[in-house]
Design an enzyme around this catalytic site. Structure first.
Site, PDB file in Angstrom:
ATOM      1  N   TRP A 281       0.822  -1.217   0.000  1.00  0.00           N
ATOM      2  CA  TRP A 281       0.000   0.000   0.000  1.00  0.00           C
ATOM      3  C   TRP A 281       0.847   1.254   0.000  1.00  0.00           C
ATOM      4  O   TRP A 281       0.432   2.279  -0.538  1.00  0.00           O
ATOM      5  CB  TRP A 281      -1.045  -0.022   1.101  1.00  0.00           C
ATOM      6  CG  TRP A 281      -0.666   0.335   2.501  1.00  0.00           C
ATOM      7  CD1 TRP A 281       0.359  -0.184   3.213  1.00  0.00           C
ATOM      8  CD2 TRP A 281      -1.343   1.246   3.372  1.00  0.00           C
ATOM      9  NE1 TRP A 281       0.370   0.349   4.490  1.00  0.00           N
ATOM     10  CE2 TRP A 281      -0.673   1.222   4.614  1.00  0.00           C
ATOM     11  CE3 TRP A 281      -2.460   2.072   3.234  1.00  0.00           C
ATOM     12  CZ2 TRP A 281      -1.059   1.999   5.695  1.00  0.00           C
ATOM     13  CZ3 TRP A 281      -2.851   2.849   4.315  1.00  0.00           C
ATOM     14  CH2 TRP A 281      -2.156   2.811   5.530  1.00  0.00           C
ATOM     15  N   ASP A 282       2.068   1.194   0.550  1.00  0.00           N
ATOM     16  CA  ASP A 282       2.984   2.336   0.447  1.00  0.00           C
ATOM     17  C   ASP A 282       3.110   2.805  -0.988  1.00  0.00           C
ATOM     18  O   ASP A 282       3.194   4.010  -1.269  1.00  0.00           O
ATOM     19  CB  ASP A 282       4.387   1.949   0.916  1.00  0.00           C
ATOM     20  CG  ASP A 282       4.488   1.683   2.395  1.00  0.00           C
ATOM     21  OD1 ASP A 282       5.306   2.333   3.059  1.00  0.00           O
ATOM     22  OD2 ASP A 282       3.763   0.800   2.897  1.00  0.00           O
TER      23      ASP A 282
ATOM     24  N   ASN B 110       2.425  -8.415   1.561  1.00  0.00           N
ATOM     25  CA  ASN B 110       2.747  -7.218   2.331  1.00  0.00           C
ATOM     26  C   ASN B 110       3.967  -6.494   1.747  1.00  0.00           C
ATOM     27  O   ASN B 110       3.991  -5.273   1.590  1.00  0.00           O
ATOM     28  CB  ASN B 110       3.000  -7.676   3.765  1.00  0.00           C
ATOM     29  CG  ASN B 110       3.241  -6.580   4.768  1.00  0.00           C
ATOM     30  OD1 ASN B 110       2.924  -6.733   5.942  1.00  0.00           O
ATOM     31  ND2 ASN B 110       3.828  -5.469   4.373  1.00  0.00           N
TER      32      ASN B 110
ATOM     33  N   SER C 156      -1.429  -9.927   2.863  1.00  0.00           N
ATOM     34  CA  SER C 156      -1.351  -8.869   1.870  1.00  0.00           C
ATOM     35  C   SER C 156      -1.320  -7.534   2.621  1.00  0.00           C
ATOM     36  O   SER C 156      -0.821  -7.458   3.753  1.00  0.00           O
ATOM     37  CB  SER C 156      -2.538  -8.952   0.907  1.00  0.00           C
ATOM     38  OG  SER C 156      -2.403  -8.033  -0.148  1.00  0.00           O
ATOM     39  N   GLN C 157      -1.836  -6.495   1.996  1.00  0.00           N
ATOM     40  CA  GLN C 157      -2.014  -5.183   2.607  1.00  0.00           C
ATOM     41  C   GLN C 157      -3.241  -4.541   1.958  1.00  0.00           C
ATOM     42  O   GLN C 157      -3.828  -5.114   1.043  1.00  0.00           O
ATOM     43  CB  GLN C 157      -0.754  -4.307   2.435  1.00  0.00           C
ATOM     44  CG  GLN C 157       0.262  -4.484   3.547  1.00  0.00           C
ATOM     45  CD  GLN C 157       1.313  -3.380   3.574  1.00  0.00           C
ATOM     46  OE1 GLN C 157       1.723  -2.852   2.547  1.00  0.00           O
ATOM     47  NE2 GLN C 157       1.774  -3.043   4.768  1.00  0.00           N
TER      48      GLN C 157
ATOM     49  N   ARG D 183       5.138 -12.954  14.100  1.00  0.00           N
ATOM     50  CA  ARG D 183       5.750 -12.373  12.901  1.00  0.00           C
ATOM     51  C   ARG D 183       7.265 -12.556  12.983  1.00  0.00           C
ATOM     52  O   ARG D 183       7.874 -12.271  14.012  1.00  0.00           O
ATOM     53  CB  ARG D 183       5.413 -10.884  12.796  1.00  0.00           C
ATOM     54  CG  ARG D 183       3.969 -10.562  12.489  1.00  0.00           C
ATOM     55  CD  ARG D 183       3.712  -9.071  12.647  1.00  0.00           C
ATOM     56  NE  ARG D 183       3.938  -8.649  14.025  1.00  0.00           N
ATOM     57  CZ  ARG D 183       4.285  -7.419  14.395  1.00  0.00           C
ATOM     58  NH1 ARG D 183       4.448  -6.470  13.494  1.00  0.00           N
ATOM     59  NH2 ARG D 183       4.460  -7.124  15.669  1.00  0.00           N
TER      60      ARG D 183
ATOM     61  N   GLU E  94       9.690 -10.925  11.627  1.00  0.00           N
ATOM     62  CA  GLU E  94      10.449  -9.681  11.737  1.00  0.00           C
ATOM     63  C   GLU E  94      10.243  -9.014  13.092  1.00  0.00           C
ATOM     64  O   GLU E  94      10.951  -8.048  13.419  1.00  0.00           O
ATOM     65  CB  GLU E  94      10.063  -8.732  10.602  1.00  0.00           C
ATOM     66  CG  GLU E  94       8.694  -8.098  10.706  1.00  0.00           C
ATOM     67  CD  GLU E  94       7.529  -8.963  10.273  1.00  0.00           C
ATOM     68  OE1 GLU E  94       6.416  -8.424  10.145  1.00  0.00           O
ATOM     69  OE2 GLU E  94       7.717 -10.197  10.065  1.00  0.00           O
TER      70      GLU E  94
ATOM     71  N   ASP F  74      -0.561  -0.943  12.106  1.00  0.00           N
ATOM     72  CA  ASP F  74       0.004  -1.781  13.164  1.00  0.00           C
ATOM     73  C   ASP F  74       0.898  -0.923  14.065  1.00  0.00           C
ATOM     74  O   ASP F  74       2.029  -0.652  13.695  1.00  0.00           O
ATOM     75  CB  ASP F  74       0.778  -2.956  12.569  1.00  0.00           C
ATOM     76  CG  ASP F  74       1.766  -2.521  11.475  1.00  0.00           C
ATOM     77  OD1 ASP F  74       1.729  -1.356  11.008  1.00  0.00           O
ATOM     78  OD2 ASP F  74       2.575  -3.365  11.082  1.00  0.00           O
TER      79      ASP F  74
ATOM     80  N   GLU G 195       8.843   9.027   8.046  1.00  0.00           N
ATOM     81  CA  GLU G 195       7.776   8.053   7.845  1.00  0.00           C
ATOM     82  C   GLU G 195       6.459   8.544   8.431  1.00  0.00           C
ATOM     83  O   GLU G 195       5.393   8.327   7.858  1.00  0.00           O
ATOM     84  CB  GLU G 195       8.189   6.730   8.507  1.00  0.00           C
ATOM     85  CG  GLU G 195       7.151   5.643   8.438  1.00  0.00           C
ATOM     86  CD  GLU G 195       7.456   4.471   9.355  1.00  0.00           C
ATOM     87  OE1 GLU G 195       6.903   3.393   9.112  1.00  0.00           O
ATOM     88  OE2 GLU G 195       8.237   4.641  10.313  1.00  0.00           O
TER      89      GLU G 195
ATOM     90  N   GLU H 211       7.503  -0.300  17.031  1.00  0.00           N
ATOM     91  CA  GLU H 211       8.509  -1.294  17.407  1.00  0.00           C
ATOM     92  C   GLU H 211       9.906  -0.941  16.923  1.00  0.00           C
ATOM     93  O   GLU H 211      10.831  -1.711  17.096  1.00  0.00           O
ATOM     94  CB  GLU H 211       8.095  -2.658  16.829  1.00  0.00           C
ATOM     95  CG  GLU H 211       6.752  -3.137  17.329  1.00  0.00           C
ATOM     96  CD  GLU H 211       6.214  -4.342  16.569  1.00  0.00           C
ATOM     97  OE1 GLU H 211       5.473  -5.129  17.186  1.00  0.00           O
ATOM     98  OE2 GLU H 211       6.535  -4.497  15.379  1.00  0.00           O
TER      99      GLU H 211
END
Length: 525
Positions: A145-146, A182, A192-193, A263, A265, A297, A485, A500
């Site tokens: 989505w970015d 993602n 996905s996103q 997750r 990561e 998130d 960001e 995080e």
């Protein structure tokens, strides 16, 4: 640099298949993966899963099992000896030679560009066949989505070829994996996103002509099948993966993830969060991952008590933003099928879109708040949390625009009273310490709110939000040389917090939205 193990350039059509997805780091490295993540060898859990093995992973694992019991064994040194570290984030123009932020962003595209990838055995990177733009910082891969918001800036920069390359990459991933993950990492394949692919195709069609819809119609259909998988067998009140049957005739969608484990990561963080929650671990992991699929998130939007991560219940929710995007996918598929002279299929997608629009109005329009919110299909109640997600219908609904303008007048009051701040709008009204809550503002949410307000007649408020956001972005750039960001839109002298990982700069979607807004509203005087 030591020689990497077996870098292979091969035909992309035969590297991966949907039936046999590439192995993820936890499967490849087993105990080594878990020991590295739990020991916090790296401050950021994403570092190790992005490392590249210097030799055959099987030999690395064999050596690890042989050596780890030795008295002077150093886990961090073992990792450094056997893996290439991910490249450090590029140092952008902190000296700030470019006083004009638009010139700076246009120069950044080459820094954030990645050329077609090479397949590396043991790497988590999903090699893509065409160039693409990454967000920057710790985000070394393309994100779903970015990329739509990045494309807005690429269009403003005249980078139509790069937009097309990125759309081609997404279509390629749909063809190979059955969906757009993602990001192009093996550990992102289970989710996905937010499905912006249809809007990307629409954006590309505005540049290259309507034939684009026919070119990408098969990919659009395949993505739709991914989101609607399981819908045909649902009974009323049931949910399966990403589909929920809310009444006898209506199926809507939710966010999901197919992998009920931490997750990779954020492995240690997820294990600790699940333990603290006291809830079933697999339920927690699915909900944490579903929030990652949502892109939000994390946020009070997903918390049962509106403040605590341990109460996260994403999979109980029918999100208004997701269903609005799928409405857009259905309407764009109807257009593509009409262009392909398939009147029956076009009419079918039109009916599906209209049914979804009516359901969003029925279940997500909160009559008390006079605002679109998520719908909890378990409690059968609309959420009371006002977030920018409620502006998505105003961006994409194509029917009854006079009625939408009436609703937009009411929704604008909620935006002004609960979200508007000195630097733009907050991601939610609540300050929980999570990154998708106050005091933080995010470029994609600013854009969708501004777009929805402007499109449905609330142009004064749209301009006000845009000008506040533009001014904040430029002021931070002048002070720091950075495009971040996310931003603190409440106290303009403080950085955004939560999440995080530390604040990242670069930054793809910030660059894209800022350029697009400056093009529409101009830079501050």
């Amino acid at each position: 640099m030591k020689k990497m193990y077996l870098c292979l350039l091969v035909s992309f059509q035969f590297v991966y298949t949907i039936a046999q997805p590439p192995a993820t780091p936890d499967k490849i490295y087993g105990d080594l993966f878990r020991d590295v993540q739990f020991s916090k060898v790296f401050p950021d859990g994403k570092t190790f899963v992005d490392c590249i093995p210097k030799r055959n992973p099987k030999n690395i694992i064999a050596d690890y099992h042989q050596q780890k019991g030795q008295a002077k064994f150093d886990l961090k040194q073992f990792v450094q000896d056997n893996f290439e570290m991910p490249p450090a984030p590029p140092q952008f123009n902190y000296i700030q030679q470019e006083k004009d932020v638009t010139k700076h962003i246009k120069n950044l595209w080459s820094v954030l560009r990645r050329d077609p990838d090479t397949v590396v055995i043991g790497s988590s990177l999903l090699a893509l066949p065409n160039p693409y733009i990454v967000p920057g910082g710790r985000f070394r891969e393309i994100y779903y989505w970015d990329s739509y918001f990045t494309m807005l800036g690429l269009r403003a920069s005249g980078e139509g070829e790069m937009i097309e390359n990125m759309v081609k990459n997404f279509a390629w991933m749909i063809d190979i994996y059955g969906h757009i993950p993602n990001g192009n990492r093996t550990y992102y394949l289970s989710r996905s996103q937010p499905p912006f692919f249809a809007l990307m195709v629409e954006l590309l069609a505005e540049i290259k002509g309507d034939s684009v819809y026919l070119t990408y119609m098969p990919a659009l259909e395949k993505e739709y099948e991914f989101w609607m998988n399981g819908a045909a067998t649902l009974k009323t009140g049931q949910a399966s993966k990403r589909v929920v049957k809310v009444n006898d005739s209506t199926v809507l969608n939710r966010y999901w993830d197919d992998y009920p484990f931490p997750r990779q990561e954020s492995y240690k963080e997820d294990v600790e969060t699940a333990k603290r929650s006291g809830r079933d671990k697999q339920v927690m992991y699915i909900n944490l991952r579903a929030a990652a699929e949502s892109g939000i998130d994390f946020s009070s939007r997903w918390f049962r008590d509106k403040k605590t991560l341990g109460t996260i219940h994403v999979t109980d929710m029918v999100p208004v933003d997701l269903n609005s995007l799928l409405y857009a996918l259905e309407t764009i598929l109807a257009k593509a099928k009409f262009m392909a002279h398939d009147a029956k299929a076009s009419a079918d997608y039109t009916r599906k879109a209209e049914r979804r629009r009516m359901a969003i109005d029925k279940y997500c329009w909160n009559k008390t708040l006079k605002y679109y919110t998520d719908y909890n299909f378990k409690t059968r109640k609309a959420s009371s949390v006002v977030t920018p997600a409620g502006m998505y219908p105003f961006c994409v609904f194509t029917k009854n625009l006079d009625y939408m303008s009436l609703l937009a007048r009411q929704a604008a009051e909620q935006v002004r009273s609960k979200l508007l701040q000195a630097g733009g709008i907050t991601a939610s009204p609540f300050n929980t310490g999570q990154q998708w809550d106050a005091p933080n503002g995010w470029a994609p949410l600013e854009w969708m709110t501004i777009w929805g307000l402007d499109r449905c007649g609330q142009r004064e408020l749209a301009r006000e939000i845009a000008e506040r956001w533009i001014r904040l972005n430029i002021d931070v750039y002048k002070r720091t040389g950075k495009l971040m960001e996310k931003y603190n839109v409440v106290d303009l002298n403080l950085e955004a917090g939560g999440g995080e990982y530390p604040g990242q700069d670069g930054f793809g979607w910030t660059n894209g939205v800022l350029l697009a807004l400056i093009n529409k509203y101009g830079a501050p005087k």
